[in-house]
Design a protein around this motif. Sequence first.
Motif, short mmCIF file in Angstrom:
data_model
loop_
_atom_site.label_atom_id
_atom_site.label_comp_id
_atom_site.label_asym_id
_atom_site.label_seq_id
_atom_site.Cartn_x
_atom_site.Cartn_y
_atom_site.Cartn_z
N ARG A 1 0.83 -1.21 0.00
CA ARG A 1 0.00 0.00 0.00
C ARG A 1 0.86 1.26 0.00
O ARG A 1 0.54 2.24 -0.66
N ASP A 2 1.96 1.24 0.77
CA ASP A 2 2.80 2.43 0.90
C ASP A 2 4.24 2.06 0.56
O ASP A 2 4.98 1.56 1.41
N SER A 3 4.65 2.31 -0.67
CA SER A 3 6.00 1.93 -1.11
C SER A 3 7.08 2.80 -0.48
O SER A 3 8.27 2.46 -0.56
N THR A 4 6.70 3.90 0.17
CA THR A 4 7.72 4.76 0.78
C THR A 4 8.39 4.10 1.97
O THR A 4 9.42 4.58 2.44
N ILE A 5 7.83 2.98 2.48
CA ILE A 5 8.51 2.28 3.58
C ILE A 5 9.88 1.81 3.15
O ILE A 5 10.78 1.67 3.98
N PHE A 6 10.07 1.60 1.84
CA PHE A 6 11.36 1.12 1.34
C PHE A 6 12.40 2.24 1.25
O PHE A 6 13.54 2.00 0.90
N GLU A 7 11.96 3.47 1.53
CA GLU A 7 12.89 4.60 1.53
C GLU A 7 13.30 4.99 2.95
O GLU A 7 14.14 5.87 3.13
N LYS A 8 12.71 4.33 3.95
CA LYS A 8 12.92 4.73 5.34
C LYS A 8 13.70 3.66 6.12
O LYS A 8 13.67 2.48 5.77
N SER A 9 14.37 4.10 7.17
CA SER A 9 15.08 3.15 8.04
C SER A 9 14.91 3.57 9.50
O SER A 9 15.86 3.99 10.15
N PRO A 10 13.68 3.46 10.01
CA PRO A 10 13.44 3.85 11.40
C PRO A 10 14.15 2.93 12.38
O PRO A 10 14.18 1.71 12.21
N ARG A 11 14.67 3.53 13.41
CA ARG A 11 15.41 2.80 14.45
C ARG A 11 14.59 1.64 15.02
O ARG A 11 15.11 0.56 15.30
N SER A 12 13.29 1.87 15.18
CA SER A 12 12.43 0.86 15.80
C SER A 12 12.38 -0.44 15.00
O SER A 12 12.20 -1.51 15.57
N VAL A 13 12.53 -0.36 13.68
CA VAL A 13 12.45 -1.56 12.85
C VAL A 13 13.61 -2.51 13.16
O VAL A 13 13.39 -3.71 13.37
N MET A 14 14.82 -1.98 13.21
CA MET A 14 15.95 -2.86 13.50
C MET A 14 15.94 -3.29 14.97
O MET A 14 16.33 -4.42 15.29
N SER A 15 15.47 -2.41 15.85
CA SER A 15 15.34 -2.79 17.26
C SER A 15 14.36 -3.95 17.41
O SER A 15 14.63 -4.91 18.15
N ASN A 16 13.24 -3.88 16.70
CA ASN A 16 12.26 -4.97 16.74
C ASN A 16 12.82 -6.25 16.14
O ASN A 16 12.48 -7.36 16.59
N THR A 17 13.66 -6.11 15.13
CA THR A 17 14.27 -7.29 14.50
C THR A 17 15.22 -8.00 15.45
O THR A 17 15.21 -9.23 15.56
N LEU A 18 16.04 -7.24 16.16
CA LEU A 18 16.91 -7.83 17.17
C LEU A 18 16.09 -8.50 18.27
O LEU A 18 16.43 -9.61 18.72
N HIS A 19 15.01 -7.86 18.68
CA HIS A 19 14.13 -8.44 19.70
C HIS A 19 13.51 -9.74 19.21
O HIS A 19 13.42 -10.73 19.96
N TYR A 20 13.09 -9.76 17.95
CA TYR A 20 12.52 -10.98 17.36
C TYR A 20 13.52 -12.13 17.40
O TYR A 20 13.17 -13.26 17.81
N LEU A 21 14.76 -11.89 17.01
CA LEU A 21 15.76 -12.96 17.01
C LEU A 21 16.02 -13.48 18.42
O LEU A 21 16.17 -14.69 18.64
N ARG A 22 16.06 -12.58 19.38
CA ARG A 22 16.34 -13.00 20.76
C ARG A 22 15.14 -13.72 21.37
O ARG A 22 15.31 -14.61 22.20
N THR A 23 13.94 -13.34 20.94
CA THR A 23 12.74 -14.00 21.45
C THR A 23 12.58 -15.39 20.84
O THR A 23 12.28 -16.37 21.53
#
Length: 268
Positions: free
Chosen positions: A208-230
């Motif tokens: 729906r929103d292709s602009t997500i591919f232009e952004k790199s919010p800190r929360s996204v990578m933080s959530n990814t690290l949390h996912y791996l640890r969980t």
Amino acid sequence: VMTMAVQNFRPLPRGKNRVFRSAQTDDLAEEFGDNNITLILDLRAPTERNEPKVQIWTRALSWKIVQANEFLAAGATLRHVVCHLNMCDGITHQFRSSRSGGNSESASSFDMMVSLIDQHGLAYLYKLLLRHHDAILLAMKLVALHLQESPQNKILIHCAQGKDRTGIISMLIECVLGCSDEEILNDYTLSEGNVPPVGHLPLSTYVRDSTIFEKSPRSVMSNTLHYLRTEYGSVEGYLNAIRFDATWQHRLQRSVGGFSTHGISARL
């Protein structure tokens, strides 16, 4: 110097200026400069590449283009190589199946995936990428082997924007090299505002929103690290699960050099 024609270019923290990341390198055709990169690991799908441009600069600089499995079979010892490894092959294969006209189950699965990306954004896409264990294992092995082959070897990892697929591989390398979460998150957010137009990203025309591919919010990578640890107990646990085990991790650490393994498990 490569940085003028290539966007989002930088060294990985703690990589001792031997591992770099960037957006697509097709535009090297416009700039033939001396650089010390010996391997370019291209994580894009074939449809994302501008092959005529790539052919121009690789021929001019006498670089070879190889597939990842071919490069691995050669022991990752070849130099001045562009190595193709389609990190989202599972996703694009699902897309091709869904649009083949005869598989309603594949179409439904693809549409569900797009819907979940619409709902949860890049964090969900990163989970999908991390599930492609074979591609990530191959990328990590190629990096470790090529750096080990010679202390002069240097690697540039890229995809289209240099932040999603490249961001996942960079994060895993940075974890192995002992980077703190703060270093990893800071490196990830440096992509904000430095990426090229979305262009022909495999999913950009379906979300729906292709602009997500232009952004790199800190929360996204933080959530990814949390996912791996969980899900895996730690990033190290994830790497072990995909068979990039302690032996491979130590090989990567030694290849970069000057690294102490003390406390590595706690950081991962």
